[in-house]
Design an enzyme around this catalytic site. Structure first.
Site, PDB file in Angstrom:
ATOM      1  CB  CYS A   1      63.413 102.583  19.056  1.00  0.00           C
ATOM      2  SG  CYS A   1      62.872 101.143  18.133  1.00  0.00           S
TER       3      CYS A   1
ATOM      4  CG  ASP B   1      62.289 100.356  13.664  1.00  0.00           C
ATOM      5  OD1 ASP B   1      63.154  99.952  12.885  1.00  0.00           O
ATOM      6  OD2 ASP B   1      62.445 100.406  14.889  1.00  0.00           O
TER       7      ASP B   1
ATOM      8  CE1 TYR C   1      65.640  98.652   9.022  1.00  0.00           C
ATOM      9  CE2 TYR C   1      66.423  96.531   9.832  1.00  0.00           C
ATOM     10  CZ  TYR C   1      66.143  97.865  10.042  1.00  0.00           C
ATOM     11  OH  TYR C   1      66.364  98.416  11.281  1.00  0.00           O
TER      12      TYR C   1
HETATM   13  C1  DNO Z   1      67.597  96.852  14.110  1.00  0.00           C
HETATM   14  C2  DNO Z   1      67.903  98.215  14.556  1.00  0.00           C
HETATM   15  C3  DNO Z   1      69.115  98.278  15.437  1.00  0.00           C
HETATM   16  C4  DNO Z   1      69.536  99.708  15.579  1.00  0.00           C
HETATM   17  C5  DNO Z   1      70.683  99.907  16.501  1.00  0.00           C
HETATM   18  C6  DNO Z   1      70.983 101.367  16.683  1.00  0.00           C
HETATM   19  O1  DNO Z   1      66.906  96.676  13.175  1.00  0.00           O
HETATM   20  O2  DNO Z   1      66.818  98.822  15.138  1.00  0.00           O
HETATM   21  O3  DNO Z   1      70.144  97.518  14.886  1.00  0.00           O
HETATM   22  O4  DNO Z   1      69.930 100.178  14.328  1.00  0.00           O
HETATM   23  O5  DNO Z   1      70.440  99.350  17.735  1.00  0.00           O
HETATM   24  O6  DNO Z   1      72.263 101.539  17.170  1.00  0.00           O
END
Ligand code: DNO
Length: 362
Positions: free
Chosen positions: A244, A316, A330
């Site tokens: 990430c 993301d 999101y």
């Molecule tokens: C938030 C996400 C996290 C991610 C978790 C993976 O937006 O990036 O909640 O899904 O850490 O386990």
């Protein structure tokens, strides 16, 4: 690379699958059974329901984010074996449904942490924000109350059952050191990775977000050295990463393109986003564009291309733009813009390679 998009389910997401279908290039939906508390099994019946709706909209269900790890496993409690057995059963059911990658994390208590969900940016959009001084001066339950005062959404990583036990969990972690978290993680991996190999499932740990200790809790998936240590705990291709860029990139010392080169085939899932770091340790999420933040998204995408990356990638968090009412990070619009930016870079790189091959032949 294969582009995928995170979606929270029919009853839980304001975005219909038909709209996601209109974003060019998206092949799969990143999903989870968000209503099932960490530690409980995901039944095949429940999995099949999502599979049916996602596949009938023309997407694959290859990537799950996340199957959350029960705190007792992270704490190394005697009850952990029970929860690990449940985890394994979930893995078997997911494999049977055709899932290829499982994303998870090993962060104590909290998943990601921010101090504001809708911080206004100069252009009038809003985005997730982390204020270092605020985190240092506030009690965790007070922050949770502030963050969740808008009840119109549920946040992954901030599930009610987690928050209900906050002070109990903090007490339990009092004596837990980083080294203990490493050994609890190894215990978990020794159990699940051999099964992942049999099932042909690639496990993909998500880094800690932000990549440093918060509220005195130990956090270990934070930098290149620790990620190397993690991969060597069980040296199997099935023991891999969700790389990430935004989580790791909150620390300016983390060089994301260099990590992509170093960990190449062990990266099963790429999360690409940008953020702007400030000198005082604060950071705010921005558009995906390189010029808007502190991360060089062009170099990140180029590193994946050079690695011949064939794994899954998703934009993301995005900003909240054009008055969209959405779960923080999101929304549809800015993530769709992010996809087009990532694909624009990727497609240009592919074309440039072809052109230089062609020029070499001529
Ligand atoms: C938030 C996400 C996290 C991610 C978790 C993976 O937006 O990036 O909640 O899904 O850490 O386990």
């Amino acid at each position: 690379m294969e582009m995928v998009f995170r979606w929270f389910g029919e009853d839980n997401d304001h975005i219909p699958l038909s709209h996601i279908k209109q974003i060019p290039g998206v092949k799969g939906i990143v999903w989870a059974l968000h209503h099932i508390p960490a530690g409980e099994k995901w039944t095949l019946h429940e999995i099949e329901k999502v599979k049916k709706s996602v596949e009938s909209s023309g997407f694959n269900i290859d990537v799950v984010e996340s199957v959350n790890v029960h705190e007792d496993i992270k704490l190394g409690r005697s009850t952990r074996d029970y929860y690990i057995e449940n985890y394994k059963q979930t893995m078997k059911n997911l494999a049977e449904a055709g899932v290829k990658v499982i994303c998870y994390n090993f962060m104590p208590v909290f998943d990601w942490i921010r101090t504001e969900l809708f911080k206004e940016l100069e252009d009038g959009s809003t985005a997730l924000f982390y204020e270092k001084a605020k985190v240092e001066g506030i009690e965790p339950d007070e922050l949770a109350q502030q963050i969740l005062k808008e009840k119109s959404f549920t946040l992954p990583g901030w599930e009610p059952e987690r928050l209900a036990k906050l002070s109990e969990l903090f007490d339990a972690y009092q004596e837990v050191t980083e080294e203990m978290i490493w050994s609890h993680l190894k215990y978990f991996l020794d159990e699940i990775i051999p099964l992942a190999e049999q099932l042909d499932i690639r496990m993909a740990i998500h880094p800690d977000d932000p990549p440093w200790s918060v509220f005195g809790l130990p956090r270990i998936i934070t930098n290149e050295r620790n990620i190397s240590r993690f991969l060597n705990l069980v040296d199997s291709p099935n023991n891999g990463l969700t790389l990430c860029s935004g989580s790791l990139g909150a620390n300016g010392e983390n060089d994301i393109p260099s990590m992509i080169h170093k960990f190449g085939p062990r990266i099963h899932f790429a999360h690409i986003r940008n953020l702007k770091r400030y000198d005082n340790g604060d950071f705010v999420e921005t558009s995906h564009r390189t010029e808007d933040g502190s991360l060089d998204i062009y170099e990140i995408v180029k590193a994946y291309r050079k690695q011949g990356f064939t794994g899954y990638v998703r934009p993301d968090h995005g900003r909240h733009i054009w008055d969209e009412t959405c779960r923080p990070g999101y929304g549809l619009y800015d993530r769709a813009l992010g996809i087009m930016y990532i694909q624009g870079i990727w497609d240009s790189l592919v074309r440039m390679e072809k052109e230089s091959q062609y020029a070499a032949i001529k």
